[in-house]
Design a protein around this motif. Sequence first.
Motif, mmCIF file in Angstrom:
data_model
loop_
_atom_site.group_PDB
_atom_site.id
_atom_site.type_symbol
_atom_site.label_atom_id
_atom_site.label_comp_id
_atom_site.label_asym_id
_atom_site.label_seq_id
_atom_site.Cartn_x
_atom_site.Cartn_y
_atom_site.Cartn_z
ATOM 1 N N GLY A 52 0.802 -1.219 0.000
ATOM 2 C CA GLY A 52 0.000 0.000 0.000
ATOM 3 C C GLY A 52 0.830 1.262 0.000
ATOM 4 N N ILE A 58 -3.491 3.910 -4.087
ATOM 5 C CA ILE A 58 -4.174 3.378 -2.902
ATOM 6 C C ILE A 58 -4.158 4.453 -1.819
ATOM 7 C CG2 ILE A 58 -4.164 1.610 -1.108
ATOM 8 C CD1 ILE A 58 -2.871 -0.282 -3.052
ATOM 9 N N SER A 61 -6.561 5.801 3.730
ATOM 10 C CA SER A 61 -7.677 5.183 4.449
ATOM 11 C C SER A 61 -7.790 3.689 4.158
ATOM 12 C CB SER A 61 -8.995 5.878 4.080
ATOM 13 O OG SER A 61 -9.212 5.815 2.678
ATOM 14 N N TYR A 62 -7.450 3.272 2.934
ATOM 15 C CA TYR A 62 -7.508 1.861 2.572
ATOM 16 C C TYR A 62 -6.435 1.064 3.324
ATOM 17 C CZ TYR A 62 -10.926 2.300 -1.215
ATOM 18 O OH TYR A 62 -12.069 2.501 -1.926
ATOM 19 N N TYR A 65 -7.508 0.790 6.911
ATOM 20 C CA TYR A 65 -8.596 -0.188 7.030
ATOM 21 C C TYR A 65 -8.065 -1.617 6.951
ATOM 22 C CZ TYR A 65 -12.648 -3.021 5.792
ATOM 23 O OH TYR A 65 -13.604 -4.009 5.765
#
Length: 232
Positions: A52, A58, A61-62, A65
Amino acid sequence: MEPNFLDLTLKLITGFFMLFLITRILGKTTIKQLTPFDFVSAIVLSELLGNGVYESNIPLSYIAYAIILWGVLLVVMEKGLLKSKKIRGTMEGNPSIVIRDGIIDRRELKKNRMNVNQLLSLLRQSEIFSIREVAYAILESNGGLSIMKKSKYKKVSIDDLQLPEKPVYLPASLILDGEILEDNLRDLGFTRPWLTNQLTSLGYYDIKEIMYADWLTGEGLYVIPKQKFEAK
């Protein structure tokens, strides 16, 4: 999209503290205590962060998460392992007795995909160079080997010699690399002047000359000067 240093910095900082938090929540586990599942989980968690961080498409927040979700799954699994013996046996495996009454259990070795050479290697790592010394050997779920020696090969204990048991004290470090550890000094009830007098009586007049010093009840102060290292 071109790499953005600000975005990369934010992702790294966020990932660092989130990984640190998850590690603290899961508890203190040494490398030797890691099960195969723990090892794979750590690799997957690092991959989630690593992939990431360098993918500019990306968003932060992804990544957050993904790490949080994986961390929650690990925590839930750990709770399940603590509460359910059945789940614990399935996920972590059960210990296997690979030597019983001095005889190698080949069936247990085969079940754990081990051969005799690997068993001998584990024994040598425990300073045992002949199976004749072993009464029982248990292969733990983390791959370690727990060994019970035959009575004639066991080390002599105080009870065997019928000697009176002596109290055991924990040594406390007082100086590290020329600096006094004030907390340890205070916990022992000592003061700086007391420590200075002790060092002076041993021929040390400057604390900066001391690489290491500790105090052990019954034995007193033990000092290693810096010059021993610098001379090498």
